[in-house]
Structures are given as structure tokens and as C-alpha cells.
Motif scaffolding. Structure first.
Motif, PDB file in Angstrom:
ATOM      1  N   GLY A 106       0.840  -1.185   0.000  1.00  0.00           N
ATOM      2  CA  GLY A 106       0.000   0.000   0.000  1.00  0.00           C
ATOM      3  C   GLY A 106       0.877   1.237   0.000  1.00  0.00           C
ATOM      4  N   ALA A 107       0.318   2.356   0.437  1.00  0.00           N
ATOM      5  CA  ALA A 107       1.078   3.606   0.475  1.00  0.00           C
ATOM      6  C   ALA A 107       2.348   3.435   1.297  1.00  0.00           C
ATOM      7  CB  ALA A 107       0.215   4.720   1.059  1.00  0.00           C
ATOM      8  N   ILE A 108       3.456   3.915   0.768  1.00  0.00           N
ATOM      9  CA  ILE A 108       4.748   3.821   1.454  1.00  0.00           C
ATOM     10  C   ILE A 108       5.141   5.212   1.936  1.00  0.00           C
ATOM     11  CG2 ILE A 108       7.201   3.317   1.167  1.00  0.00           C
ATOM     12  CD1 ILE A 108       6.428   1.106  -0.745  1.00  0.00           C
ATOM     13  N   LEU A 109       5.174   5.358   3.244  1.00  0.00           N
ATOM     14  CA  LEU A 109       5.468   6.659   3.838  1.00  0.00           C
ATOM     15  C   LEU A 109       6.936   6.817   4.203  1.00  0.00           C
ATOM     16  CD1 LEU A 109       2.305   7.015   6.113  1.00  0.00           C
ATOM     17  CD2 LEU A 109       2.640   7.744   3.743  1.00  0.00           C
ATOM     18  N   GLU A 110       7.646   5.699   4.303  1.00  0.00           N
ATOM     19  CA  GLU A 110       9.074   5.739   4.604  1.00  0.00           C
ATOM     20  C   GLU A 110       9.821   4.883   3.577  1.00  0.00           C
ATOM     21  OE1 GLU A 110      10.399   7.620   6.777  1.00  0.00           O
ATOM     22  OE2 GLU A 110       8.610   8.260   7.876  1.00  0.00           O
ATOM     23  N   ASP A 142       0.171  -0.100  -4.661  1.00  0.00           N
ATOM     24  CA  ASP A 142      -1.126   0.569  -4.510  1.00  0.00           C
ATOM     25  C   ASP A 142      -0.937   1.882  -3.753  1.00  0.00           C
ATOM     26  OD1 ASP A 142      -3.814   0.903  -4.834  1.00  0.00           O
ATOM     27  OD2 ASP A 142      -4.404  -0.495  -3.258  1.00  0.00           O
ATOM     28  N   GLU A 143      -1.916   2.775  -3.928  1.00  0.00           N
ATOM     29  CA  GLU A 143      -1.894   4.071  -3.242  1.00  0.00           C
ATOM     30  C   GLU A 143      -0.597   4.836  -3.522  1.00  0.00           C
ATOM     31  OE1 GLU A 143      -4.596   4.847  -1.884  1.00  0.00           O
ATOM     32  OE2 GLU A 143      -5.591   2.990  -1.292  1.00  0.00           O
ATOM     33  N   MET A 144      -0.138   4.772  -4.754  1.00  0.00           N
ATOM     34  CA  MET A 144       1.082   5.505  -5.103  1.00  0.00           C
ATOM     35  C   MET A 144       0.919   6.998  -4.881  1.00  0.00           C
ATOM     36  SD  MET A 144       2.899   3.837  -8.476  1.00  0.00           S
ATOM     37  CE  MET A 144       3.822   5.360  -8.729  1.00  0.00           C
ATOM     38  N   ASP A 145      -0.278   7.498  -5.155  1.00  0.00           N
ATOM     39  CA  ASP A 145      -0.508   8.937  -5.024  1.00  0.00           C
ATOM     40  C   ASP A 145      -0.640   9.385  -3.573  1.00  0.00           C
ATOM     41  OD1 ASP A 145      -2.877   7.574  -4.736  1.00  0.00           O
ATOM     42  OD2 ASP A 145      -4.037   8.828  -6.092  1.00  0.00           O
ATOM     43  N   ALA A 146      -0.539   8.442  -2.624  1.00  0.00           N
ATOM     44  CA  ALA A 146      -0.532   8.789  -1.207  1.00  0.00           C
ATOM     45  C   ALA A 146       0.807   8.456  -0.563  1.00  0.00           C
ATOM     46  CB  ALA A 146      -1.652   8.048  -0.473  1.00  0.00           C
ATOM     47  N   SER A 147       1.805   8.150  -1.384  1.00  0.00           N
ATOM     48  CA  SER A 147       3.102   7.727  -0.877  1.00  0.00           C
ATOM     49  C   SER A 147       4.090   8.886  -0.779  1.00  0.00           C
ATOM     50  CB  SER A 147       3.690   6.632  -1.782  1.00  0.00           C
ATOM     51  OG  SER A 147       2.897   5.466  -1.743  1.00  0.00           O
ATOM     52  N   ASN A 148       5.127   8.665   0.002  1.00  0.00           N
ATOM     53  CA  ASN A 148       6.181   9.639   0.175  1.00  0.00           C
ATOM     54  C   ASN A 148       6.910   9.841  -1.162  1.00  0.00           C
ATOM     55  OD1 ASN A 148       8.657  10.953   0.795  1.00  0.00           O
ATOM     56  ND2 ASN A 148       8.670  10.083   2.841  1.00  0.00           N
ATOM     57  N   ASN A 186      -5.303  10.536 -10.936  1.00  0.00           N
ATOM     58  CA  ASN A 186      -4.426  10.333 -12.102  1.00  0.00           C
ATOM     59  C   ASN A 186      -3.044  10.931 -11.912  1.00  0.00           C
ATOM     60  OD1 ASN A 186      -4.788  13.090 -12.386  1.00  0.00           O
ATOM     61  ND2 ASN A 186      -6.016  12.953 -14.253  1.00  0.00           N
ATOM     62  N   GLY A 187      -2.751  11.359 -10.690  1.00  0.00           N
ATOM     63  CA  GLY A 187      -1.434  11.897 -10.397  1.00  0.00           C
ATOM     64  C   GLY A 187      -1.258  13.357 -10.756  1.00  0.00           C
ATOM     65  N   ILE A 188      -2.268  13.930 -11.406  1.00  0.00           N
ATOM     66  CA  ILE A 188      -2.200  15.342 -11.794  1.00  0.00           C
ATOM     67  C   ILE A 188      -3.350  16.116 -11.152  1.00  0.00           C
ATOM     68  CG2 ILE A 188      -2.234  16.970 -13.724  1.00  0.00           C
ATOM     69  CD1 ILE A 188      -1.093  14.741 -15.479  1.00  0.00           C
ATOM     70  N   ASP A 189      -4.573  15.677 -11.449  1.00  0.00           N
ATOM     71  CA  ASP A 189      -5.767  16.315 -10.883  1.00  0.00           C
ATOM     72  C   ASP A 189      -6.204  15.528  -9.652  1.00  0.00           C
ATOM     73  OD1 ASP A 189      -5.875  18.176 -13.011  1.00  0.00           O
ATOM     74  OD2 ASP A 189      -6.812  16.657 -14.271  1.00  0.00           O
ATOM     75  N   ILE A 190      -6.019  16.095  -8.489  1.00  0.00           N
ATOM     76  CA  ILE A 190      -6.316  15.391  -7.255  1.00  0.00           C
ATOM     77  C   ILE A 190      -7.818  15.252  -7.039  1.00  0.00           C
ATOM     78  CG2 ILE A 190      -5.941  15.343  -4.767  1.00  0.00           C
ATOM     79  CD1 ILE A 190      -3.466  14.941  -6.569  1.00  0.00           C
ATOM     80  N   THR A 195      -8.069  13.968   0.243  1.00  0.00           N
ATOM     81  CA  THR A 195      -7.245  14.918   0.975  1.00  0.00           C
ATOM     82  C   THR A 195      -5.853  14.370   1.295  1.00  0.00           C
ATOM     83  OG1 THR A 195      -8.208  14.120   3.052  1.00  0.00           O
ATOM     84  CG2 THR A 195      -9.256  16.024   2.000  1.00  0.00           C
ATOM     85  N   ALA A 196      -5.687  13.042   1.222  1.00  0.00           N
ATOM     86  CA  ALA A 196      -4.383  12.446   1.545  1.00  0.00           C
ATOM     87  C   ALA A 196      -3.555  12.195   0.294  1.00  0.00           C
ATOM     88  CB  ALA A 196      -4.579  11.141   2.315  1.00  0.00           C
ATOM     89  N   ARG A 197      -4.023  12.655  -0.866  1.00  0.00           N
ATOM     90  CA  ARG A 197      -3.306  12.408  -2.134  1.00  0.00           C
ATOM     91  C   ARG A 197      -2.473  13.625  -2.527  1.00  0.00           C
ATOM     92  NH1 ARG A 197      -4.751   6.955  -2.288  1.00  0.00           N
ATOM     93  NH2 ARG A 197      -6.625   6.977  -1.009  1.00  0.00           N
ATOM     94  N   GLN A 198      -1.564  13.386  -3.446  1.00  0.00           N
ATOM     95  CA  GLN A 198      -0.718  14.465  -3.938  1.00  0.00           C
ATOM     96  C   GLN A 198      -0.374  14.230  -5.407  1.00  0.00           C
ATOM     97  OE1 GLN A 198       2.846  14.301  -1.576  1.00  0.00           O
ATOM     98  NE2 GLN A 198       3.118  12.123  -1.897  1.00  0.00           N
ATOM     99  N   GLN A 199       0.038  15.269  -6.060  1.00  0.00           N
ATOM    100  CA  GLN A 199       0.438  15.144  -7.452  1.00  0.00           C
ATOM    101  C   GLN A 199       1.713  14.313  -7.560  1.00  0.00           C
ATOM    102  OE1 GLN A 199       0.796  19.186  -8.904  1.00  0.00           O
ATOM    103  NE2 GLN A 199      -1.298  19.182  -9.659  1.00  0.00           N
ATOM    104  N   LEU A 200       1.810  13.545  -8.649  1.00  0.00           N
ATOM    105  CA  LEU A 200       3.032  12.806  -8.937  1.00  0.00           C
ATOM    106  C   LEU A 200       3.941  13.687  -9.788  1.00  0.00           C
ATOM    107  CD1 LEU A 200       1.500   9.329  -9.862  1.00  0.00           C
ATOM    108  CD2 LEU A 200       2.330  10.105  -7.637  1.00  0.00           C
TER     109      LEU A 200
END
Length: 284
Positions: A106-110, A142-148, A186-190, A195-200
Motif C-alpha cells: 500500500g502507500a509507502i510513507l518511509e 497501490d496508493e502511489m498517489d498517497a506515498s512519500n 491520475n497523479g495530476i488532478d487530485i 485529501t491524503a493524495r498528492q500530485q506525482l
């Protein structure tokens, strides 16, 4: 690589005739990637795969064959969608079809959760990504758009260079290493609600083929068959989804939830799950 629809049909028909893919011709319209049968066959043979065994094509999302071909050809695919469309299930089924071990994160924060670390005793602690990268397999990130972002930089380097420096030394990518990324944006339009996602960043965007994976309503309709009042509640499920979309409500009417209702045979739970003043007309 990409070609017109008639050429695609010729290519897919050729693939089917050569029995490289055991699929029926009714899915040809869903395949848009023009990879020649010769190229695909060579790729599969290099992986010691003589024939792909597609598990239950009628139970697969309509994008399944397209993603399968891209992954077999060693493209990196990023699937984005609303929650619950079946991204994880698709990745697992593709791994089965390609006879690859399946790995997941899943999302990788570290970053250390991706590349591992050395213990106090000096022992290297492996991760699923390390095992997949070194030994081969299909890794679902998974959850790449929520990862560090630092973790994504590591992924970028691994995909671009086909090697990566882990805490225990440099490792070269196994020839059967494959990767699928997934997220709700889609990594561009959040968009709203995530709220926990970010642009790639551009480097990440450049390393993936991005495919939107919408709900497959034909597949969902098949899931609803064979159950008492299945069609009745499925129609109302779709009606509820339309209202959620049109009114921009903070609710999810996903394929996952529909399957859950079917498996549990508790269709009335759907009433309680999305019941509010907007939906009273749908369920009466």
C-alpha cells in the motif's frame, strides 16, 4: 506501438489463432494496444510462457486484456479510479495469467519500507519489493498517489536503470520483474475528497502508461445474476450511483461493495449503506 482499430483486430485475431491468448473474440473491441503477435510471443517465450491462461475472462474487467498485454510486454502501468473498481483483483489475476508471484504494498510513507533496512545485528531485512525485484514477480504498488515522494524517486530509478542499490548492495532487476501502480487519482488532478493524495512528479508520470479504470457495469450486472431480486437491487444500485455522482455526495457505490452484497446475500444492507433522503425513491 499504437495502431488503428482494424489493425488491432487483425493483430488480436492473429494472437487468438496462434493460441497465445486463450480469449474469445468478443473482447477484441476492448483491446486498444497494437502489439504484434510476434513481439508478444517472443516476450512470453523469453519468460518461459508458451500460452497465457486467462482466468475466467467473463469475470474480468473490460480493461483486463489490455493491461495483461502491456505487462507481458514489460510496460509499467498505472491504474487510477474511484475506490473499489477491482484494481488489486486485476493485478492478482494478471500475475496468475503470467505465472508470476504476486507482491503487494500500500502507500509507502518511509523509503525503508520499500528497500528494506539493516537490523541492529547487521542483518538485512527484506521487503516484498526487494524479493520481487531480485527474484521476479508482479509487484502492485497501490496508493502511489498517497506515498512519500522519496519512495517514488526510488521506484523511478529502479524502473529507469533496471538496477537499484539496496542496503545490502546493488541488485539488478530480474527479467520477470513487472510492476503495476495504482491510485485513486491520475497523479495530476487530485479532485475533491482525496485529501491524503498528492500530485506525482513528471519523472514518475513519464515512467508509466496511465489508464483510467472505471466501474465495469456490464461485469457488475453479471455479478448480480442468480440472486433473488438481484436485478431489482442492481438497477437501484446504479440509480444510487448516478445520484451520488450528479449530487457530488461523499458516498461510494463501488464494484467492491456490490460484490460484498452479493457474497453475503444481504442486499438490504445496500439500503442501509447509502440510505438517506436522496435515495428514498430508489428503494421504495
Amino acid at each position: 506501438m499504437f495502431t488503428n482499430k482494424n489493425k488491432i483486430k487483425e493483430i488480436v485475431s492473429e494472437i487468438i489463432d496462434e493460441k497465445i491468448l486463450g480469449v474469445s473474440k468478443d473482447i477484441i473491441e476492448h483491446i486498444e494496444t497494437g502489439i504484434s503477435s510476434k513481439e508478444l510471443k517472443q516476450t512470453l517465450e523469453s519468460m518461459n510462457i508458451r500460452q497465457i491462461e486467462v482466468p475466467g475472462i467473463k469475470k474480468q474487467h473490460f480493461l483486463f486484456e489490455k493491461v495483461l498485454k502491456l505487462i507481458a510486454k514489460d510496460f509499467n502501468v498505472y491504474l487510477y479510479s474511484m475506490p473499489g473498481t477491482g484494481k488489486t483483483y486485476m493485478a492478482q489475476e494478471i500475475a496468475k495469467a503470467l505465472k508470476l508471484d504476486f507482491y503487494f504494498s500500500g502507500a509507502i510513507l518511509e523509503p525503508y519500507k520499500l528497500i528494506g533496512f539493516k537490523s541492529a545485528k547487521g542483518d538485512y531485512i527484506e521487503t516484498d519489493f526487494y524479493k520481487c525485484f531480485k527474484n521476479g514477480g508482479l509487484f502492485l504498488f497501490d496508493e502511489m498517489d498517497a506515498s512519500n515522494p522519496e519512495a517514488l524517486i526510488i521506484i523511478n530509478a529502479a524502473l529507469a536503470n533496471k538496477f537499484l542499490d539496496f542496503p545490502n548492495g546493488r541488485v539488478f532487476a530480474h527479467e520477470k520483474f513487472r510492476l503495476i501502480g495504482a491510485g485513486n487519482t491520475n497523479g495530476i488532478d487530485i479532485g475533491t475528497g482525496y485529501t491524503a493524495r498528492q500530485q506525482l512528479d513528471i519523472a514518475t508520470l513519464d515512467r508509466f502508461i496511465f489508464l483510467e479504470m472505471p466501474y465495469d457495469e456490464k461485469l457488475e450486472e453479471r455479478f448480480s445474476r442468480g440472486y433473488i431480486n438481484g436485478k431489482y437491487y442492481f438497477d437501484r444500485f446504479l440509480m444510487a450511483r448516478r445520484i451520488v455522482f450528479n449530487e457530488k455526495l461523499p458516498l461510494i457505490c463501488s464494484t467492491r461493495s456490490l460484490i460484498l452484497f452479493k457474497i453475503s446475500s444481504k442486499w438490504l444492507y445496500m439500503k442501509r449503506s447509502i440510505w438517506n433522503d436522496y435515495f428514498k425513491e430508489c428503494f421504495t
